[in-house]
Every structure is written in C-alpha cells, then in structure tokens.
Design a protein around this motif. Structure first.
Motif, PDB file in Angstrom:
ATOM      1  N   ASN A  83       0.835  -1.196   0.000  1.00 50.47           N
ATOM      2  CA  ASN A  83       0.000   0.000   0.000  1.00 50.47           C
ATOM      3  C   ASN A  83       0.875   1.254   0.000  1.00 50.47           C
ATOM      4  O   ASN A  83       1.632   1.507   0.937  1.00 50.47           O
ATOM      5  N   ASP A  86       1.108   3.662   3.176  1.00 47.86           N
ATOM      6  CA  ASP A  86       2.023   3.408   4.285  1.00 47.86           C
ATOM      7  C   ASP A  86       3.350   4.114   4.058  1.00 47.86           C
ATOM      8  O   ASP A  86       3.923   4.697   4.977  1.00 47.86           O
ATOM      9  N   TRP A 115      -8.212   2.840  -1.930  1.00 45.89           N
ATOM     10  CA  TRP A 115      -7.527   2.311  -0.754  1.00 45.89           C
ATOM     11  C   TRP A 115      -6.441   3.260  -0.229  1.00 45.89           C
ATOM     12  O   TRP A 115      -6.319   3.468   0.967  1.00 45.89           O
ATOM     13  N   THR A 119      -6.628   4.966   3.491  1.00 44.24           N
ATOM     14  CA  THR A 119      -5.590   4.709   4.488  1.00 44.24           C
ATOM     15  C   THR A 119      -4.979   6.014   4.984  1.00 44.24           C
ATOM     16  O   THR A 119      -4.764   6.191   6.187  1.00 44.24           O
ATOM     17  N   GLU A 123      -5.321   6.684   8.921  1.00 40.94           N
ATOM     18  CA  GLU A 123      -4.119   6.375   9.693  1.00 40.94           C
ATOM     19  C   GLU A 123      -3.140   7.531   9.806  1.00 40.94           C
ATOM     20  O   GLU A 123      -2.197   7.457  10.576  1.00 40.94           O
TER      21      GLU A 123
END
Length: 194
Positions: A83, A86, A115, A119, A123
């Motif tokens: 991903n 991240d 996605w 994220t 996050e």
C-alpha cells in the motif's frame, strides 16, 4: 497520472498565499518503473538504482514545474511495495509534514475512496487534503472567504489552525475571527496570551 494534477494545482495556490515548503514524491515499484522506462532490471530487487531514480526525479520535476509561489521544493521518489499510503505516511512523518496533499481518482462507489486515500485519512497523524482529479477542480481560484472562524486552545496545534486561517484570509481578502473557549474557573489563559 492525471489524479495528481488537481493536487499540484491546489498546492500552487497555497504557495501563492504564503511560503510553503513542498516535498513532491511518488511511491514506486522498481520492477514496474524499470519496465515503464525500458531499463534493464536490477539483479537484486529493491536495490537502489540511480539511473531509474534520475528518470523519476525528472518526471516529478516536470509535473511540479508549474508550482507558483514561494518555498522550497524537494523532489523525492520513494521506493516501496504494498500500500503506497504506508510509505507516504512514513515519509510525511519523517519530514514532519503539516499536511499531505494527494490527488484522487473518481470514487469507487458512493462515499467510497480508493484504498490509498482511505488509508491516508484513517491512519495519518497529520492533516490530509484530498483533491479530486483536475477536471473536477472548480472553481479555478480559491473560494471567496469573507469571514473565517479559527478556534484555538492555545496549544501548538490550535495555533497552527490560526496560521492556516490567516494565510487563507490573506489569499482571499477575508477576515479572521478568533475563538478560544475559557472555563470560568481556569484563568491560566491570561498568562499564555501575554
């Protein structure tokens, strides 16, 4: 890709409102980008490839060459798998970014982000600004903001909101109204504001 054009355009507007240092990045897979540029694959996967990074830096520089305004511009390709969010969050945290500005493809479904965007939003420990692809980026100028309410609890984060509000007001000719809520029994704010 086209989804980053809106993010570049909005970043340019923010830099025009006030100095803003920018790190332009792209998370890339060495094997995919080696094929993309027609290079000979490295013998060891994920080994630093200076030639490949030179191509990526060149293309990132082209995409960000139209940035207006002031501030430092750093171009930094970022190798990663999995991903991309991240890796973006890792870079943003290491660089102590105030905000991550990202482009966005058309939604996958109603109220659904892709996605990576999802994220980043869930996050990320910093602000995340999601900009739709450039076709949908309207109007061409910052919206007119006549009155901007900036709330602060007198912490560093609260005062950062005031700085953003001031930059937006400067760019749009608006005025800033400050709000700080005080509990009647707590008078420590008087010392902090002196």
């Amino acid at each position: 890709d086209r989804s980053c054009l809106g993010a570049v355009e909005l970043t340019s507007r923010l830099r025009s409102a006030g100095p803003c240092d920018v790190i332009a990045t792209e998370v890339y897979s060495p094997s995919e980008m080696t094929r993309h540029y027609g290079l000979v694959p490295a013998m060891v996967p994920f080994q630093h490839d200076a030639k490949l990074e030179k191509f990526l830096e060149r293309d990132l520089s082209k995409r960000t060459s139209g940035l207006k305004g002031t501030g430092e511009l750093t171009v930094r390709p970022y190798v990663g798998t999995g991903n991309a969010a991240d890796h973006l969050l890792d870079l943003a945290e290491r660089e102590q970014a105030s905000v991550v500005i990202t482009g966005r493809h058309s939604p996958v479904g109603p109220f659904r982000f892709e996605w990576v965007t999802e994220t980043l939003l869930h996050e990320g420990r910093m602000s995340v600004l999601v900009v739709p692809d450039s076709i949908r980026l309207q109007p061409p100028a910052l919206p007119s903001c006549k009155r901007i309410l900036a709330a602060t609890d007198l912490t560093e984060a609260g005062n950062e909101a005031v700085r953003y509000a001031t930059a937006l007001a400067t760019a749009t000719g608006g005025e800033v109204h400050l709000l700080h809520v005080v509990v009647d029994s707590d008078r420590s704010w008087e010392e902090k504001t002196r």
